[in-house]
Enzyme design. Structure first.
Site, PDB file in Angstrom:
ATOM      1  N   GLU A 109       0.826  -1.210   0.000  1.00 29.53           N
ATOM      2  CA  GLU A 109       0.000   0.000   0.000  1.00 29.53           C
ATOM      3  C   GLU A 109       0.856   1.253   0.000  1.00 29.53           C
ATOM      4  O   GLU A 109       1.906   1.313   0.640  1.00 29.53           O
ATOM      5  CB  GLU A 109      -0.911   0.009   1.223  1.00 29.53           C
ATOM      6  CG  GLU A 109      -1.815   1.235   1.298  1.00 29.53           C
ATOM      7  CD  GLU A 109      -2.939   1.079   2.301  1.00 29.53           C
ATOM      8  OE1 GLU A 109      -3.370   2.108   2.867  1.00 29.53           O
ATOM      9  OE2 GLU A 109      -3.403  -0.053   2.512  1.00 29.53           O
ATOM     10  N   CYS A 122       3.158   8.791   1.048  1.00 25.59           N
ATOM     11  CA  CYS A 122       3.525   7.938   2.172  1.00 25.59           C
ATOM     12  C   CYS A 122       3.885   6.572   1.605  1.00 25.59           C
ATOM     13  O   CYS A 122       3.016   5.859   1.088  1.00 25.59           O
ATOM     14  CB  CYS A 122       2.359   7.831   3.155  1.00 25.59           C
ATOM     15  SG  CYS A 122       2.692   6.764   4.574  1.00 25.59           S
ATOM     16  N   CYS A 129       4.637  -5.989   8.166  1.00 22.78           N
ATOM     17  CA  CYS A 129       5.562  -5.408   9.138  1.00 22.78           C
ATOM     18  C   CYS A 129       5.769  -6.388  10.282  1.00 22.78           C
ATOM     19  O   CYS A 129       4.793  -6.922  10.817  1.00 22.78           O
ATOM     20  CB  CYS A 129       5.018  -4.086   9.670  1.00 22.78           C
ATOM     21  SG  CYS A 129       6.124  -3.259  10.843  1.00 22.78           S
ATOM     22  N   CYS A 133       3.235  -3.565  16.383  1.00 16.54           N
ATOM     23  CA  CYS A 133       2.746  -2.545  17.306  1.00 16.54           C
ATOM     24  C   CYS A 133       1.260  -2.781  17.555  1.00 16.54           C
ATOM     25  O   CYS A 133       0.495  -3.025  16.622  1.00 16.54           O
ATOM     26  CB  CYS A 133       2.977  -1.152  16.732  1.00 16.54           C
ATOM     27  SG  CYS A 133       4.729  -0.731  16.527  1.00 16.54           S
ATOM     28  N   CYS A 136      -1.578  -0.821  15.543  1.00 22.75           N
ATOM     29  CA  CYS A 136      -1.354  -0.615  14.115  1.00 22.75           C
ATOM     30  C   CYS A 136      -1.883  -1.783  13.293  1.00 22.75           C
ATOM     31  O   CYS A 136      -1.564  -2.947  13.565  1.00 22.75           O
ATOM     32  CB  CYS A 136       0.137  -0.425  13.853  1.00 22.75           C
ATOM     33  SG  CYS A 136       0.553  -0.164  12.109  1.00 22.75           S
ATOM     34  N   GLY A 176       5.643  -1.382   7.129  1.00 20.37           N
ATOM     35  CA  GLY A 176       6.992  -1.867   7.369  1.00 20.37           C
ATOM     36  C   GLY A 176       7.834  -0.964   8.247  1.00 20.37           C
ATOM     37  O   GLY A 176       7.500   0.198   8.501  1.00 20.37           O
ATOM     38  N   CYS A 348      -2.587   7.159   9.265  1.00 25.23           N
ATOM     39  CA  CYS A 348      -1.496   6.586  10.039  1.00 25.23           C
ATOM     40  C   CYS A 348      -1.997   5.446  10.912  1.00 25.23           C
ATOM     41  O   CYS A 348      -2.952   5.597  11.671  1.00 25.23           O
ATOM     42  CB  CYS A 348      -0.876   7.677  10.904  1.00 25.23           C
ATOM     43  SG  CYS A 348       0.515   7.131  11.900  1.00 25.23           S
TER      44      CYS A 348
END
Length: 356
Positions: A109, A122, A129, A133, A136, A176, A348
């Protein structure tokens, strides 16, 4: 704009050969010139090739009309390194989310974020990833592989072509952890700067923090902005939100950031996602300001963007303002960033490889 010298291996101060061609995207005019000469063509075709890749956006060598027809047929199957569009969605604020299909079928993406004075991309650096987290969406989907420099640069060209507008800013804040793919990321930054033509000061590299990698980046003395995803003012809370933090204590991370500032003369931006009732209390703000005292830095507060997998909430505006006030009272530079593309799952912390 003066180009910053780069090397293609982050652990060596001496220039070495970069990755082999093809794919051709991400290569400099010097590399492309060497490649065309290896194919038996005159050196000036390297500059032509560079122009068609970066300025004309060509996707196949067969379409470069200034090349001899016979040679075009010979090299038609050699990849330039462009992805194909798998999915595109537009948020009400004009932010565009792209799912790009790579040569091996993997999906990544990228996001185009327009405003009155700039067009920001972005970019992602990995398929998925590994950092996991807790707040996320990308980390919830697992990790598959690093992206190549061509696959990173392609994202910038894709957005530029779609908007029919020059990209002004690039942020390495997509899918990532960039510093787990340091060499390809540095090569991509070099190409985005020198080949695509985006000034280094308009490029931001974001990281959760990987031991010793920030200093490896510092050794290049780049003019880019380093953004460190902190998200907590103490080790215990940071480990709760970022599992990998247990391998890299916050004291060590901040020490490396201070050394980065000394080497580069560039301030560090600290990203801090505000989670209601978790890390957004006045005492958290006070702890954070004490951590950063005497630091050439800036705190970028990001109110949480919701995902389905967890029950975190975005703080109220009053809670956000109270957090800001504490930091300002402690003379800590701070701003609040409300993410764009929320409705298209392009904000984000929301990036994932699904059509949502």
């Amino acid at each position: 704009m003066s180009a910053t010298p780069f090397v293609s291996q982050v652990d060596s101060p001496n220039p070495v050969k970069s990755e082999l061609l093809p794919p051709l995207l991400g290569a400099s005019v010097t590399e492309l010139t060497a490649w065309v000469q290896q194919q038996g063509q005159p050196g000036y075709r390297g500059k032509q090739l560079h122009d068609w890749i970066y300025n004309k956006g060509v996707r196949s060598l067969a379409d470069i009309s200034v090349f001899p027809k016979n040679w075009r047929l010979e090299v038609a199957d050699i990849p330039i390194g462009r992805s194909s569009l798998h999915y595109r969605s537009v948020a009400p604020d004009g932010t565009v989310k792209y799912l790009l299909k790579l040569a091996d079928g993997e999906i990544v993406e990228t996001v185009g974020i327009p405003s009155d004075k700039r067009l920001t991309v972005c970019v992602s650096t990995q398929v998925g990833c590994p950092m996991a987290c807790d707040f996320c969406a990308t980390g919830k989907g697992g990790y598959k592989r690093n992206l190549t420099r061509a696959e990173i640069v392609d994202q910038v060209l894709t957005v530029q072509e779609d908007f029919q507008e020059r990209v002004s800013n690039v942020v390495f804040m997509g899918m990532g952890e960039p510093l787990l793919n340091t060499e390809n990321v540095l090569l991509a930054i070099k190409s985005i700067n020198q080949d695509v033509g985006i000034g280094a000061r308009f490029i931001t590299l974001s990281t959760v923090g990987i031991r010793d990698r920030i200093l490896q980046v510092a050794a290049h003395e780049l003019q880019i902005t380093l953004a460190v995803s902190l998200h907590a003012p103490n080790q215990g809370l940071r480990e709760q939100l970022i599992p990998s933090a247990k391998f890299y204590p916050i004291e060590d991370l901040l020490a490396e950031c201070r050394e980065y500032v000394e080497i580069t003369g560039r301030r560090v931006s600290f990203e801090y996602v505000l989670l209601a009732g978790v890390n957004d209390l006045p005492e958290h703000a006070l702890q954070l300001s004490k951590r950063l005292r005497g630091f050439q830095s800036h705190v970028n507060l990001i109110p949480y963007n919701p995902i389905q997998e967890v029950d975190y909430k975005r703080p109220t505006r009053e809670r956000i303002e109270a957090f800001v006030n504490v930091l300002q009272e402690q003379n800590t530079a701070v701003s609040v960033r409300y993410s764009r593309g929320l409705e298209a799952d392009a904000a984000c912390g929301q990036l994932r490889t699904t059509k949502r």
